[in-house]
Design an enzyme around this catalytic site. Structure first.
Site, PDB file in Angstrom:
ATOM      1  N   ARG A 173       0.929  -1.204  -0.047  1.00 51.67           N
ATOM      2  CA  ARG A 173       0.060  -0.185   0.036  1.00 51.67           C
ATOM      3  C   ARG A 173       1.012   1.093  -0.087  1.00 51.67           C
ATOM      4  O   ARG A 173       1.710   1.400   0.952  1.00 51.67           O
ATOM      5  CB  ARG A 173      -0.929   0.036   1.192  1.00 51.67           C
ATOM      6  CG  ARG A 173      -1.632   1.427   1.459  1.00 51.67           C
ATOM      7  CD  ARG A 173      -2.633   1.137   2.488  1.00 51.67           C
ATOM      8  NE  ARG A 173      -3.952   0.550   1.940  1.00 51.67           N
ATOM      9  CZ  ARG A 173      -5.078   0.536   2.493  1.00 51.67           C
ATOM     10  NH1 ARG A 173      -5.687   1.286   3.444  1.00 51.67           N
ATOM     11  NH2 ARG A 173      -6.106  -0.243   1.942  1.00 51.67           N
ATOM     12  N   HIS A 213      -7.296   0.833  -6.569  1.00 52.88           N
ATOM     13  CA  HIS A 213      -7.407  -0.312  -5.462  1.00 52.88           C
ATOM     14  C   HIS A 213      -8.077  -1.536  -5.872  1.00 52.88           C
ATOM     15  O   HIS A 213      -9.251  -1.759  -5.753  1.00 52.88           O
ATOM     16  CB  HIS A 213      -8.339   0.605  -4.349  1.00 52.88           C
ATOM     17  CG  HIS A 213      -8.368  -0.017  -2.969  1.00 52.88           C
ATOM     18  ND1 HIS A 213      -7.626  -1.082  -2.746  1.00 52.88           N
ATOM     19  CD2 HIS A 213      -9.112   0.344  -1.762  1.00 52.88           C
ATOM     20  CE1 HIS A 213      -7.860  -1.463  -1.307  1.00 52.88           C
ATOM     21  NE2 HIS A 213      -8.681  -0.419  -0.741  1.00 52.88           N
ATOM     22  N   GLN A 217      -9.909  -4.198  -3.608  1.00 50.86           N
ATOM     23  CA  GLN A 217     -11.368  -3.683  -3.321  1.00 50.86           C
ATOM     24  C   GLN A 217     -12.253  -3.943  -4.292  1.00 50.86           C
ATOM     25  O   GLN A 217     -13.605  -4.526  -4.350  1.00 50.86           O
ATOM     26  CB  GLN A 217     -11.154  -2.123  -2.956  1.00 50.86           C
ATOM     27  CG  GLN A 217     -12.481  -1.293  -2.755  1.00 50.86           C
ATOM     28  CD  GLN A 217     -12.779  -1.810  -1.279  1.00 50.86           C
ATOM     29  OE1 GLN A 217     -11.959  -1.841  -0.163  1.00 50.86           O
ATOM     30  NE2 GLN A 217     -14.228  -2.297  -1.029  1.00 50.86           N
ATOM     31  N   ASP A 220     -17.339   6.848  -1.634  1.00 51.07           N
ATOM     32  CA  ASP A 220     -16.079   6.930  -0.965  1.00 51.07           C
ATOM     33  C   ASP A 220     -15.747   8.090  -0.357  1.00 51.07           C
ATOM     34  O   ASP A 220     -16.556   9.046  -0.553  1.00 51.07           O
ATOM     35  CB  ASP A 220     -15.025   6.471  -2.014  1.00 51.07           C
ATOM     36  CG  ASP A 220     -13.748   6.125  -1.071  1.00 51.07           C
ATOM     37  OD1 ASP A 220     -13.857   6.020   0.156  1.00 51.07           O
ATOM     38  OD2 ASP A 220     -12.625   6.025  -1.856  1.00 51.07           O
ATOM     39  N   CYS A 269     -16.598   1.289   0.518  1.00 51.89           N
ATOM     40  CA  CYS A 269     -15.571   0.800   0.659  1.00 51.89           C
ATOM     41  C   CYS A 269     -14.854   0.808   2.167  1.00 51.89           C
ATOM     42  O   CYS A 269     -14.320  -0.153   2.623  1.00 51.89           O
ATOM     43  CB  CYS A 269     -14.267   1.036  -0.315  1.00 51.89           C
ATOM     44  SG  CYS A 269     -13.715   2.916   0.020  1.00 51.89           S
ATOM     45  N   ARG A 291     -13.871  -8.915   1.270  1.00 50.58           N
ATOM     46  CA  ARG A 291     -12.217  -8.689   0.913  1.00 50.58           C
ATOM     47  C   ARG A 291     -11.462  -9.894   1.066  1.00 50.58           C
ATOM     48  O   ARG A 291     -10.526 -10.277   0.412  1.00 50.58           O
ATOM     49  CB  ARG A 291     -11.850  -7.607   1.767  1.00 50.58           C
ATOM     50  CG  ARG A 291     -12.478  -6.303   1.317  1.00 50.58           C
ATOM     51  CD  ARG A 291     -11.921  -5.857   0.084  1.00 50.58           C
ATOM     52  NE  ARG A 291     -10.346  -5.545   0.212  1.00 50.58           N
ATOM     53  CZ  ARG A 291      -9.875  -4.498   0.684  1.00 50.58           C
ATOM     54  NH1 ARG A 291     -10.442  -3.608   1.254  1.00 50.58           N
ATOM     55  NH2 ARG A 291      -8.555  -4.310   0.227  1.00 50.58           N
TER      56      ARG A 291
HETATM   57  N1  NVA Z   1     -10.010   6.512  -1.403  1.00 52.03           N
HETATM   58  C1  NVA Z   1      -9.905   6.137  -0.018  1.00 52.03           C
HETATM   59  C2  NVA Z   1     -10.014   4.595   0.028  1.00 52.03           C
HETATM   60  C3  NVA Z   1      -9.607   4.024   1.645  1.00 52.03           C
HETATM   61  C4  NVA Z   1      -9.568   2.414   1.513  1.00 52.03           C
HETATM   62  C5  NVA Z   1      -8.370   6.655   0.406  1.00 52.03           C
HETATM   63  O1  NVA Z   1      -7.594   6.547  -0.729  1.00 52.03           O
HETATM   64  O2  NVA Z   1      -8.079   7.071   1.343  1.00 52.03           O
HETATM   65  N1   CP Z   2     -11.453  -0.332   2.047  1.00 51.51           N
HETATM   66  C1   CP Z   2     -10.244  -0.501   2.742  1.00 51.51           C
HETATM   67  O1   CP Z   2      -9.091  -0.558   1.882  1.00 51.51           O
HETATM   68  O2   CP Z   2     -10.180  -0.156   3.967  1.00 51.51           O
HETATM   69  P1   CP Z   2      -8.773   0.121   4.852  1.00 51.51           P
HETATM   70  O3   CP Z   2      -8.003   1.401   4.112  1.00 51.51           O
HETATM   71  O4   CP Z   2      -9.250   0.073   6.399  1.00 51.51           O
HETATM   72  O5   CP Z   2      -7.858  -1.054   4.442  1.00 51.51           O
END
Ligand code: NVA
Ligand code: CP
Length: 309
Positions: free
Chosen positions: A107, A134, A137, A229, A269, A297
Site C-alpha cells: 500500500r 485499489h 477492493q 467513498d 469501501c 475482501r
Molecule cells: N479513497 C480512499 C480509500 C480508502 C480505503 C483513500 O484512498 O483514502
Molecule cells: N477499504 C479499505 O481498503 O479499508 P482499509 O483502508 O481499512 O484497508
C-alpha cells in the site's frame, strides 16, 4: 492462461476470463470457510511481505488472516521502519524482498512507486491501494454485486462523489471488464483524466458503457448500485476544506436513493464519514451491503493469492 507469478497492480492486468477465474476461486473459498472445511494450504512454506506506507484496517487484517488461512506466513512491514524511510531506493528494496519472500502486498502513496517495486522485484506484487487504484477492493466489490444481483451484465452502477479517486477508478475498470455499466457523478475537477476514461471505455465487455456527469441525480436514476467513498482520501488532506465544500452536493442520502431502482444496493469501501459522503440512515439502512463488502475482501484476496502465488 497462466496467472501464477504475475503482478496485480490494477484489474486490467488481467483479462475478463482471468478475473472470472479469480472470482470463481473466491467463491469456492468462501463456501469452504462457511462449511468449516479445511482451507487449501496453497501458501504453505511461503512468506508474504505486507508493506504499508499508509494506515489500513480492512486490507491489513484481511490479507494477514487470508495468508494465514492459506498456510502462509504474513510479515507486516511499516514503510517508515524499513531503510526505505532513510532513503534506500525502491529498486534495491524490491531486489532484497525477492531474496527472502514469495510475494509482496503493498500500500503506497504513489502508484509509480508500486510500479517501480514491481519492476525491480522478481516476485509478484499485489496492489493493496495506491493513489491511483485499489484493485483488490474493486474485484471484491464486483464479487459482492454478483452475489446480490446475480451478475454484472445489464446493471447500472453509479459512483457518486470523488470520481477521480482510486476506488472509483478501480471499481469502474473492474465493472466494465466484467460487463457492468458505470456512471460517475462528480464535479469536473474530480472526474478521472480524459485519457483514463478512454482507456477504461476500451476495456468494456459486451454492451457495458461508461458515462461521466456532473449531475448526481442523473447518475443515480434507476441505478442498481450506488457507490460512494470518502471525500478526503489519504494523501489529499491538504485540500480537505475545498473537497468538503465542493463535494457537498454529492452526498448519498435518502433523497438521492429515492431515484434509484427500487431494489438498489448501497456500497462503500469504508472507512466512512457519516454525515459527509453518506448519511447514517443510508449506510446503516436496509439497502447497505457494506459489511458484506468488507467480509468479501478476505475471500477474493485469497482467490487472488491462491492463483498468483
Ligand atoms: N479513497 C480512499 C480509500 C480508502 C480505503 C483513500 O484512498 O483514502
Ligand atoms: N477499504 C479499505 O481498503 O479499508 P482499509 O483502508 O481499512 O484497508
Amino acid at each position: 492462461m497462466e496467472i501464477r507469478g504475475r503482478d496485480f497492480l490494477r484489474t486490467s492486468d488481467f483479462s475478463t476470463e482471468e478475473l472470472e477465474l479469480i472470482l470463481k476461486r473466491a467463491s469456492q473459498m468462501k463456501l469452504a470457510l462457511k462449511k468449516s472445511q479445511p482451507s487449501q494450504q496453497c501458501l504453505a512454506g511461503k512468506s508474504i511481505a505486507m508493506l504499508f506506507q499508509k494506515p489500513s484496517t480492512r486490507t491489513r487484517l484481511s490479507f494477514d488472516v487470508g495468508i494465514s488461512q492459506l498456510g502462509g506466513h504474513p510479515i507486516y512491514l511499516n514503510w517508515g521502519d524499513l531503510q526505505l524511510g532513510r532513503g534506500e531506493t525502491i529498486h534495491d528494496t524490491g531486489k532484497i524482498f525477492s531474496c527472502y519472500v514469495d510475494g509482496v502486498v503493498a500500500r503506497v502513496y504513489r502508484h509509480a512507486d508500486l510500479e517501480a517495486l514491481a519492476a525491480s522485484a522478481s516476485i509478484p506484487v499485489i496492489n493493496a491501494l495506491s493513489d491511483e487504484f485499489h484493485p483488490c477492493q474493486a474485484l471484491s466489490d464486483c464479487f459482492t454485486i454478483i452475489e446480490k444481483k446475480g451478475g454484472l451484465d445489464g446493471l447500472k452502477i453509479a459512483f457518486v462523489g470523488d470520481g477521480g479517486c482510486n476506488v472509483s477508478k478501480s471499481l469502474t475498470e473492474a465493472a466494465l471488464q466484467l460487463g457492468g455499466s458505470v456512471v460517475i457523478a462528480s464535479p469536473k475537477r474530480y472526474s478521472p483524466r480524459e485519457e483514463l476514461i478512454s482507456e477504461l471505455r476500451r476495456l468494456a465487455k459486451g454492451g457495458a458503457t461508461l458515462q461521466i456527469t456532473e449531475d448526481p441525480v442523473e447518475a443515480v436514476r434507476d441505478a442498481d448500485v450506488i457507490y460512494t467513498d470518502v471525500w478526503v482520501s489519504m494523501g489529499t488532506e491538504s485540500d480537505a476544506e475545498n473537497r468538503l465544500r465542493e463535494l457537498r452536493p454529492y452526498q448519498v442520502n435518502k433523497d438521492l436513493l429515492a431515484v434509484s431502482a427500487p431494489d438498489s444496493i448501497v456500497m462503500h469501501c469504508l472507512p466512512a464519514h457519516r454525515g459527509e459522503e453518506i448519511t447514517q440512515d443510508v449506510i446503516d439502512g436496509p439497502r447497505s451491503v457494506v459489511w458484506e463488502q468488507a467480509e468479501n475482501r478476505l475471500h477474493v484476496q485469497k482467490g487472488i493469492m491462491s492463483l498468483i502465488l
